[in-house]
Design an enzyme around this catalytic site. Sequence first.
Site, PDB file in Angstrom:
ATOM      1  CD  GLU B  54      -1.067  -2.405   2.380  1.00 57.42           C
ATOM      2  OE1 GLU B  54       0.109  -2.517   2.057  1.00 57.42           O
ATOM      3  OE2 GLU B  54      -1.916  -3.141   2.916  1.00 57.42           O
ATOM      4  CB  CYS B  80      -0.674  -4.285   8.810  1.00 48.56           C
ATOM      5  SG  CYS B  80       0.319  -2.591   8.321  1.00 48.56           S
ATOM      6  CB  SER B 174      16.487 -41.556  -7.565  1.00 46.40           C
ATOM      7  OG  SER B 174      17.262 -40.454  -7.278  1.00 46.40           O
ATOM      8  CB  THR B 202      17.644 -38.628  -0.253  1.00 47.80           C
ATOM      9  OG1 THR B 202      16.557 -39.349  -0.065  1.00 47.80           O
ATOM     10  CG2 THR B 202      17.505 -37.482  -1.583  1.00 47.80           C
ATOM     11  CG  LEU B 210      19.582 -30.429  -0.576  1.00 50.97           C
ATOM     12  CD1 LEU B 210      19.491 -30.835   0.866  1.00 50.97           C
ATOM     13  CD2 LEU B 210      18.348 -31.103  -1.209  1.00 50.97           C
ATOM     14  CD  GLU B 287      13.692 -31.370  -3.988  1.00 50.11           C
ATOM     15  OE1 GLU B 287      14.077 -32.363  -4.702  1.00 50.11           O
ATOM     16  OE2 GLU B 287      13.483 -30.224  -4.382  1.00 50.11           O
TER      17      GLU B 287
END
Lengths: 353, 353
Positions: B54, B80, B174, B202, B210, B287
């Site tokens: 705003e 707010c 994978s 993993t 990551l 994941e």
Amino acid sequence: MKTEPISYMRRALELAKKGLGTVAPNPMVGALLIKNNNVIGEGYHKQKGGPHAEVAAIEDAEKSGENIEDSWLFCTLEPCCHLNKLTPPCTDLIINKKISKVFVACLDPNPEVAGKGVQKLRDHGIEVEVGLLEKEACDLNKVFFKYIIHKKPYLHLKVAMTLDGKMFSQTGSSKWITSEVARKEVHALRKHYDGIWVGMNTLLNDDPSLNTRDGEKVIKENSKVIIGDIQKLRDSKLKVMNHKDKVYFLNTGFEERNDINSYSFNNDFNEALDWLGANGITSLLVEGGSKLISGLIENDIYDEISIYLAPKLIGNGSSLYESEINFDMERAKELKGAWRLLDSNEAVFEVKK
Amino acid sequence: MKTEPISYMRRALELAKKGLGTVAPNPMVGALLIKNNNVIGEGYHKQKGGPHAEVAAIEDAEKSGENIEDSWLFCTLEPCCHLNKLTPPCTDLIINKKISKVFVACLDPNPEVAGKGVQKLRDHGIEVEVGLLEKEACDLNKVFFKYIIHKKPYLHLKVAMTLDGKMFSQTGSSKWITSEVARKEVHALRKHYDGIWVGMNTLLNDDPSLNTRDGEKVIKENSKVIIGDIQKLRDSKLKVMNHKDKVYFLNTGFEERNDINSYSFNNDFNEALDWLGANGITSLLVEGGSKLISGLIENDIYDEISIYLAPKLIGNGSSLYESEINFDMERAKELKGAWRLLDSNEAVFEVKK
């Protein structure tokens, strides 16, 4: 306004489909006679041994007193020209009736026809156009084409499984993985196929009737192909045994039985399919279990696969694809197919060879 | 021609989305000032600590010399009204600037606002309309809403698997189950989330970075949440260890380490999520692997699941859902979701709670 030829062929295809489930091992065929842009006769092949679609369309026109000379014939399949049947070849009738033009959607792969029908018509001065809605017409008779060429049944593998790839829970239960929407679809599929093929475990666990029903009413008593050890049938009160003549047993055991059509299965699916083909079975819907489906997929023995996926997780159970070998992911078996969504929050992956 | 209010709100939503990935733990908000059916100011919340949407829209209008009095304000989130921040409440600014009407897409669930902002505006004679494109606006800030109410990160489970439900082959590989299309989509997803959560297997099998990349370029160094035995990290040259300060370890082992943020995991996912929330992590993309995903699904701890299905069969491997219990099919866990087809012959099943 002049109607386009494609519309007439579409109508002929609609007519052809009326023979679904009753014409095997013959193909489904529809025919339409057109004169001055009007439909003067319609016909389709109704059942094995009955008149061909072309004959039916001509009879239909003559019954109404129409003059067939110079009319156009629309056929979903190439008219037959071979003599080793009870009925005379359709090509001769077309020539005799002085039909001036013939539209053929799809050539007949039967080696006794295979373009010779079209050639004969052209040799007699009849204009022939081939290929209008060809794909649709060929798809319609995929079962017939497979059988006529290879003398083996067309194989459609049907699998219903959970999102985590399980066809059965560890307790052996498979009722019901999918929703009623999917189950109805599968049941409708049974009408398309001569026979239904299951493994012994599925037979003993589920005691299926292996027929086609409309609600409670049995509308088709399919052939029932079972693979497993025939000894396990002893003293059983299984529903399929009420139709013993419809049972074809691929026996993996040593014992034999004289009261059931049976074949000693020696781990060669192709030979077993030859035996089933020789017994007049042109098409099979394979409904499991997991060992049978896995075996056929592993050996690439199928024409079509439909995998129904229900959005559920079960954890333990039998998988769609039980392989003895441990592969790296990059050596996984890839399936070429397409997804179709059902309104029941389920999806179907459809593979066509 | 008069533009419809819904078009302005749509534009405000577009503006809000520009804050994606930079405003957390704050919500994404967009605002538009309209006078005489013209846009006189646009703004959005750019980053945590920066001016609210705003304020930005009002500044934008004033910079162009526009008179704001009697203008209309479109806000994707309720303005707010609380004082415990560095910036003054937006409601006061709106009142002072004599804006005559405010459209709010979605109320702020923050207990310090939660309708009080709208009430304050109305108390000062400003007309307020709530609910225009409400669903879109709420969806946009689902992460913020979850965090502000529960002080836990929003959890999105991402699974890539074969058609037979396998996330990893028996050999542990994978790479790659899904096509590049799906992988790019998943990578784009990482930008939305504060952190990425994986299990120890993993981490050790794949050594993932990551983080969020655009091609080779790292565009966001996500928080890296790992669950497993912290002892296994010893002497490891894992990529995540290059950003130790970003690592949050849920330790299932007995040994501890002082150089890594760690939490002693006692099998209670909810408590672990409280700890991650207290560390300012508002959202996580989970994941894998299969044990972590299974544990979260089994305990119903997730906000969203995306299951990417590649049309491959691998046979053996780790399943999406490894359960210790043998259920009957009728007791399978049902997921409420919807399918989405990718152009790569893959499908995604998307569950939103």
